[in-house]
Design an enzyme around this catalytic site. Structure first.
Site, PDB file in Angstrom:
ATOM      1  CG  ASP A 487      -1.796  -0.924   1.198  1.00 56.64           C
ATOM      2  OD1 ASP A 487      -2.487  -1.044   0.110  1.00 56.64           O
ATOM      3  OD2 ASP A 487      -2.251  -1.619   2.398  1.00 56.64           O
TER       4      ASP A 487
HETATM    5  C1  BGC Z   1       0.331   0.994   6.453  1.00 55.93           C
HETATM    6  C2  BGC Z   1      -0.040  -0.163   5.589  1.00 55.93           C
HETATM    7  C3  BGC Z   1      -1.687  -0.131   5.514  1.00 55.93           C
HETATM    8  C4  BGC Z   1      -2.156   1.317   4.844  1.00 55.93           C
HETATM    9  C5  BGC Z   1      -3.756   1.374   4.743  1.00 55.93           C
HETATM   10  C6  BGC Z   1      -0.248   2.243   5.927  1.00 55.93           C
HETATM   11  O1  BGC Z   1      -0.098   3.282   6.546  1.00 55.93           O
HETATM   12  O2  BGC Z   1       1.628   1.268   6.439  1.00 55.93           O
HETATM   13  O3  BGC Z   1       0.429  -1.473   6.090  1.00 55.93           O
HETATM   14  O4  BGC Z   1      -1.998  -1.268   4.599  1.00 55.93           O
HETATM   15  O5  BGC Z   1      -1.675   2.136   5.775  1.00 55.93           O
HETATM   16  O6  BGC Z   1      -4.120   1.507   6.235  1.00 55.93           O
HETATM   17  C1  NOJ Z   2      -1.761  -3.807   5.269  1.00 55.16           C
HETATM   18  C2  NOJ Z   2      -2.855  -3.995   4.316  1.00 55.16           C
HETATM   19  O1  NOJ Z   2      -3.972  -4.639   5.238  1.00 55.16           O
HETATM   20  C3  NOJ Z   2      -2.505  -5.094   3.212  1.00 55.16           C
HETATM   21  O2  NOJ Z   2      -3.642  -5.204   2.437  1.00 55.16           O
HETATM   22  C4  NOJ Z   2      -1.076  -4.687   2.557  1.00 55.16           C
HETATM   23  O3  NOJ Z   2      -1.039  -5.353   1.381  1.00 55.16           O
HETATM   24  C5  NOJ Z   2      -0.295  -4.310   3.613  1.00 55.16           C
HETATM   25  N1  NOJ Z   2      -0.527  -3.451   4.400  1.00 55.16           N
HETATM   26  C6  NOJ Z   2       1.263  -3.987   2.891  1.00 55.16           C
HETATM   27  O4  NOJ Z   2       1.063  -2.536   2.611  1.00 55.16           O
END
Ligand code: BGC
Ligand code: NOJ
Length: 814
Positions: A487
């Site tokens: 993400d």
């Molecule tokens: C986090 C991710 C997460 C995303 C969506 C980011 O700040 O590092 O792991 O999936 O937010 O909530």
């Molecule tokens: C947490 C999210 O829930 C997941 O979908 C994502 O792939 C990972 N973060 C990595 O960013």
């Protein structure tokens, strides 16, 4: 250093001191009524939706960390001394303390000045209520006069509004008290048809429903005035902060035991029967009263607990193993499977790290979660798949999440993550492999929940696949969109405004930045959808999918290979990311794991080379970091990934979710030693002895462990709700132990450490119990199998004749 131990026999983790490094939690409820509970009875409850139907309050970001919960206070009515048997919130020096977190229940026991108290918290199956079953025992030589106070602070339903909209909320609180039961009915007078209730099995000597009357002015939960003086004030909340507190007075003879049950429940009335009498404003209690009466009877409470135990016996009984490694056994047999059920129920909504307000059910997350829980609750997996697919857009794209209460997709946490659609193919294929229920593909499912738009589920898979084909970039690799699985790799974002959300801000249209990760995912999805098409008799279509997959594989070979590993992506100016040419972020884990598990490079040596590069550059004793070198500063063209300080989260943290991709890749490359070694590095049970470093619960996975660039290397965060649960369960059961459901049967293809002499497993699959014994006969992974004593070619156990429900499988490995 440890803070407790595993009681494997009882499937409990026993915490032996209350001051764990962080709140160590458990989940109550497994259907509609849920709660989180910490080892000091902190936490809150909700009905279905942690944001929209919050029943009780818990406070995030507070000091101490774990504030607000299911509190009980005990008071010695002779000396006036009082304490909390769960330690929090009074934090007295308890003489004994244990918290047993079990399957859907937690029992907190302690002793103080000769009074033993044990409270078992659980949610009975098929009910929308929780029970706090308190057992008191007087271990003194003299009679003890004891007051017990219960305490719950009600949330005014919408947790977001509850913690922000004070100008309204301080005036709307309403309760009723009848027959010792406290009814919380805020907003029931207008549009709500639900209320909460809090009952007690003993006669009351008083109650409180207004927070300030219970606490007294300027006091906290640690010294409520009502408890201090030993007398409730029978307050009736009008506005401010409604609470529920019962006061029970007892005299216990030496050695005497007494049980009190407190019950917190949620109830709905039909819209036209909200009030009784109908023209009044009094809550209609006709249908809730029998429920209350039932659980005030202690025998019924014990029966409900037994039912809950049976439920978990059944679910966990679906896959049980005995291996040479205790950490493997307890994760597979108990805790990892249990965590998979939590991620199924909660998605990423409510934990001590997810506030219950932020996120609903993620499209990507929930599809991946299926890999871990489909075998336990196949009917509910089916429903989940159909719900997810109904939020898919007609383009094949997906909303990134939906809210469980409405089941409608929304863009509240962003959209256009170009990997999303493929996870539906992965999720559906996992379901088909487990159940063999091909009828799901014919199920009509709407697009974007639009009436009249329904098409068979299979058509949704087709569109998922085509979504990528219509979105290829300059190298023929998939365009990344807002981001892919990572993400935080935001290649089209270019955010320079403080506080702007990387997830939701408008991005560039993005016709350049490409993802090698999505390419790998696409190759895997192509194989799965082709296998599905073939079994539906669509041979031409299947060939087309395979051809597209092969073409993408070739593109990855040409443009996604860096010499010693797979590159990660191309940015908006077509510069490589995750290449030796980069100053930082030269090598990433995602493409090494996922490209190999999609089968890329297994034949030409690249897979082995990529995995060796992982070992050389990314592996640490605490797990495999996400990339190296970490980004030392913020890069406008990379986005959130470089917003994290080095070693944390996506910036070179050990992101436990993607470690199993490498583990699976190692099994595909035939190396059981490497696979199990990586598995053990992040296995929470194997890390129990370094709990002071790890800090999170030793019985469940955390999303992240700080990487080698972090000053706190080895410290975990964000436990419980993470794709790590499903992926590790999938990796250990299906790839290392190799008990793998396939479209046409159960394959047994273990890739275990060479030193393992064998293992045993019981796996229930499509109505048949397979008793599997694996014995090592040589060093390799070749399988020769007998089924019920007869040699069988290959490694897939042929489905037994109709009516036969038990099969013995003997495997020689070598
Ligand atoms: C986090 C991710 C997460 C995303 C969506 C980011 O700040 O590092 O792991 O999936 O937010 O909530
Ligand atoms: C947490 C999210 O829930 C997941 O979908 C994502 O792939 C990972 N973060 C990595 O960013």
């Amino acid at each position: 250093m440890q803070y407790g131990y595993f009681d494997d026999q009882n499937r409990e983790y026993v915490i032996t001191r209350p001051d764990t490094p962080l709140p160590w939690i458990n989940y109550l409820g497994c259907q509609a009524y849920f709660g989180i509970i910490s080892n000091t009875a902190g936490g809150y409850s909700f009905y279905r939706d942690a944001r929209l139907r919050r029943i009780s309050r818990g406070r995030y970001n507070n000091v101490p960390l774990d504030d607000g919960g299911r509190y009980i206070y005990l008071r010695d009515d002779e000396t006036g001394e009082y304490w909390s048997p769960s330690w929090m919130p009074t934090c007295r020096d308890l003489e004994q303390y244990t918290c047993r977190h079990g399957m859907g229940y937690s029992t907190i026991g302690s002793k103080y000045h000769g009074i033993s108290a044990r409270t078992r918290y659980f949610v009975p199956l098929d009910e929308t209520l929780e029970v706090w079953q308190l057992t008191l025992r007087n271990d003194r030589l003299t009679p003890a006069a004891i007051s017990a106070f219960s305490l719950v602070e009600f949330c005014l339903w919408d947790a977001q509004d509850d913690s922000t909209n004070f100008q309204r909320n301080l005036s709307i609180g309403q309760v009723e008290i009848e027959d010792g039961v406290i009814y919380h009915k805020t907003e029931y007078r207008e549009r709500r048809d639900h209320f909460a209730w809090f009952a007690c099995s003993d006669p009351l000597s008083g109650f409180d429903t207004q927070r300030e009357s219970f606490l007294g002015p300027w006091r906290g939960w640690d010294k409520p005035a009502a408890v201090e003086r030993g007398k409730a004030s029978n307050s009736h909340a009008h506005g401010w902060s409604p609470i529920g507190s019962h006061h029970v007075k007892l005299v216990l003879q030496p050695g005497e035991t007494h049980q009190i049950v407190f019950i917190l429940g949620y109830h709905e009335n039909p819209k036209d029967q909200k009030f009784d009498p109908p023209d009044s404003q009094t809550v209609n209690k006709k249908t809730v009263k029998p429920v209350i009466a039932h659980y005030r009877d202690l025998a019924n409470v014990d029966a409900a607990f037994d039912k809950l135990r049976n439920y978990w016996d059944r679910l966990l009984g679906i896959c049980q193993v005995v291996t040479p490694d205790i950490h493997t056994d307890r994760m597979v047999n108990v805790w990892n499977a249990y965590q998979c059920m939590a991620t199924f129920n909660m998605s990423r909504s409510a934990s001590f790290y997810e506030s219950g307000i932020g996120r609903g059910l993620g499209f990507r997350d929930s599809n991946q979660d299926l890999l871990g829980f489909v075998q336990m609750v196949p009917e509910r997996a089916r429903e989940r798949i159909l719900d997810l697919a109904a939020t898919q857009l007609p383009t094949g794209g997906a909303y990134h999440q939906y809210q469980p209460l409405t089941k409608k997709g929304n863009n509240d946490i962003g959209g256009n993550f170009n990997d999303d659609p493929h996870w539906l193919i992965i999720g559906v294929s996992a379901y088909l492999k487990e159940t063999g229920d091909w009828s799901i593909l014919d199920e009509p499912v709407e697009f974007d929940n639009q009436p009249g738009s329904a098409q068979p589920l299979y058509e949704h898979l087709r569109r998922s696949f085509h979504y990528t084909l219509e979105r290829l970039g300059p190298h023929g690799l998939p365009l990344i969109g807002r981001a892919d699985w990572n993400d935080c790799l935001n290649l089209n974002c270019f955010s320079d405004t403080p506080g702007q959300s990387f997830q939701t801000t408008t991005n560039k249209e993005g016709k350049v930045a490409e993802s090698v990760f999505i390419a790998g995912l696409f190759v895997l999805a192509a194989k799965e959808i082709a296998a599905i098409a073939q079994r539906r008799g669509l041979d031409e279509e299947a060939k087309k999918y395979l051809a597209e997959g092969a073409r993408m594989e070739e593109t990855v070979r040409q443009h996604g290979w860096d010499g010693e590993w797979f590159i990660r992506a191309y940015d908006d100016s077509s510069q490589k990311i995750g290449s030796k040419e980069c100053a930082e972020g030269k090598i990433f884990i995602e493409t090494q794991g996922f490209c190999v598990l999609a089968g890329i490079g297994l034949e030409d040596g690249r897979a082995r080379q990529a995995l060796d590069s992982v070992r050389k550059h990314l592996a640490t004793p605490h797990g495999i970091v996400l990339q190296q070198p970490a980004y030392s500063r913020y890069y406008l063209n990379l986005g959130e990934i470089s917003s994290y300080p080095p070693g944390y989260k996506e910036n070179a943290g050990i992101f436990c979710h993607n470690n199993p991709w490498v583990i699976i890749a190692e099994t595909m490359a035939g190396d059981g030693d490497n696979a199990h070694d990586y598995y053990s590095r992040i296995n929470p049970s194997a890390r129990e002895r370094i709990s002071d470093v790890h800090r999170c619960e030793p019985y469940v996975y955390a999303q992240m462990i700080a990487g080698r660039d972090a000053p706190t290397h080895g410290e975990a965060k964000n436990s419980w709700l993470t794709g790590t649960a499903a992926w590790n369960y999938y990796a250990i059961t299906q790839w290392i132990l190799g008990i793998r459901p396939e479209y046409d049967g159960l394959r047994i293809a273990p890739v275990v450490p060479e030193r393992w002499q064998g293992f045993q497993a019981v796996r229930k699959f499509r109505g048949v119990t397979y008793r599997i014994t694996v014995r090592r006969a040589g060093k390799g992974n070749a399988v020769s199998m007998t089924v019920d004593g007869k040699p069988v070619p290959g490694a897939v156990v042929p489905p037994p004749a109709a009516g036969k429900t038990e099969v013995n499988v003997e495997v020689k490995l070598g």
